[in-house]
Design an enzyme around this catalytic site. Sequence first.
Site, PDB file in Angstrom:
ATOM      1  N   ASP A 107       0.803  -1.224   0.000  1.00 13.51           N
ATOM      2  CA  ASP A 107       0.000   0.000   0.000  1.00 13.51           C
ATOM      3  C   ASP A 107       0.842   1.282   0.000  1.00 13.51           C
ATOM      4  OD1 ASP A 107      -0.999  -2.325   1.450  1.00 13.51           O
ATOM      5  OD2 ASP A 107      -2.829  -1.190   1.834  1.00 13.51           O
ATOM      6  N   GLU A 113      -4.245   2.092  -2.921  1.00 10.31           N
ATOM      7  CA  GLU A 113      -5.521   2.567  -2.390  1.00 10.31           C
ATOM      8  C   GLU A 113      -5.408   3.656  -1.332  1.00 10.31           C
ATOM      9  OE1 GLU A 113      -8.206   0.947   0.027  1.00 10.31           O
ATOM     10  OE2 GLU A 113      -6.774   0.740   1.646  1.00 10.31           O
ATOM     11  N   ASN A 114      -4.194   3.931  -0.848  1.00  7.44           N
ATOM     12  CA  ASN A 114      -3.993   5.025   0.111  1.00  7.44           C
ATOM     13  C   ASN A 114      -3.132   6.134  -0.480  1.00  7.44           C
ATOM     14  OD1 ASN A 114      -3.705   2.323   2.241  1.00  7.44           O
ATOM     15  ND2 ASN A 114      -5.320   3.831   2.569  1.00  7.44           N
ATOM     16  N   HIS A 117     -10.638   1.674   0.452  1.00  9.04           N
ATOM     17  CA  HIS A 117     -10.692   3.101   0.132  1.00  9.04           C
ATOM     18  C   HIS A 117     -10.763   3.338  -1.379  1.00  9.04           C
ATOM     19  CE1 HIS A 117     -10.121   4.360   4.244  1.00  9.04           C
ATOM     20  NE2 HIS A 117      -9.027   3.618   4.361  1.00  9.04           N
ATOM     21  N   HIS A 144      -6.952  -7.938   0.395  1.00 10.20           N
ATOM     22  CA  HIS A 144      -6.963  -6.713   1.187  1.00 10.20           C
ATOM     23  C   HIS A 144      -7.857  -6.952   2.394  1.00 10.20           C
ATOM     24  CE1 HIS A 144      -5.957  -2.423   1.282  1.00 10.20           C
ATOM     25  NE2 HIS A 144      -7.159  -2.227   1.812  1.00 10.20           N
ATOM     26  N   HIS A 167      -3.316  -3.928   3.387  1.00 12.15           N
ATOM     27  CA  HIS A 167      -4.249  -3.203   4.257  1.00 12.15           C
ATOM     28  C   HIS A 167      -3.701  -2.908   5.640  1.00 12.15           C
ATOM     29  CE1 HIS A 167      -7.934  -1.647   6.018  1.00 12.15           C
ATOM     30  NE2 HIS A 167      -7.915  -2.582   6.941  1.00 12.15           N
ATOM     31  N   HIS A 188      -0.542  -2.586   6.641  1.00 10.64           N
ATOM     32  CA  HIS A 188       0.551  -1.618   6.546  1.00 10.64           C
ATOM     33  C   HIS A 188       1.801  -1.981   7.331  1.00 10.64           C
ATOM     34  CE1 HIS A 188      -1.998   2.087   5.113  1.00 10.64           C
ATOM     35  NE2 HIS A 188      -2.312   0.960   4.480  1.00 10.64           N
TER      36      HIS A 188
END
Length: 274
Positions: free
Chosen positions: A8, A39-40, A68, A153, A178, A180
């Site tokens: 991510d 996605e972030n 997200h 995820h 997801h 992290h």
Amino acid sequence: MRLIFVGDVVGRSGRTALYRELPRLREQLQADFVVVNGENAAGGFGINYDIFRDMRDAGADVVTLGNHAFDQREALVFIEREPTLLRPVNYPKGTPGRGSGLFDTADGRHVLVMNVMGRLFMDPLDDPFVAIDRELDACPLTEGCDACVIDIHAEATSEKMGVGHFADGRASLVVGTHTHVPTADHQILPNGTAYMTDAGMTGDYNSIIGMEIEEPLIRFTRKLASGRFEPAGGEATLCGIGVEIDDATGLANAVGPIRCGGRLEPVLPGFWNA
């Protein structure tokens, strides 16, 4: 086939690290295919068109998303015209975009990439196991594709491990995103699928999962929100995983973690002698 998956990308710091490190990594490791979870990437929440195009220009063949996916409203529109941008495949029917796709390497081999979202401790979508089964049956290894990557995820490590064993022998790589934080359990499962519970984030690790420390701490200690979560802006570490895939079977021969830059100890997959 040599494949890189990057975890991510969080905010500007993560993007800077990706744009700096990925072209060099791709050349140094002679990677045939690269998947990046983005996605972030836009302020820590979602992705926009300019960032998506910059990721592709930096060397990402496919960009995956997660919970997200549509925080940036423009993604609802441009995802329809960008087949290399994948949202979770188990979104309900009628959701914009697609959750899987078959993509070509430069030398013409075919890679199935699937983005799927877990249901434990997250807003529940459709059954991820049913969705995975459907996609794998439609495009099996060595028949429909030469390699297969599943980005799971999810919040729960148990659910990610469940997906790994569920797809073992039918996918080249199952990798979690997801949470992290890079896990140390990279391995090849009994039936030949490379697995890692979480690839880790590409972001500033002097943070709380990529966010500036103050606001999360206030919420933990006072149970009150005093402001917005903001991505940490220090030097980021690019985190991910590298896989060497057998051309005859589509299964993994070797797997190893990737960490470049920032605060974490750097590492590259030793089997590539990079």
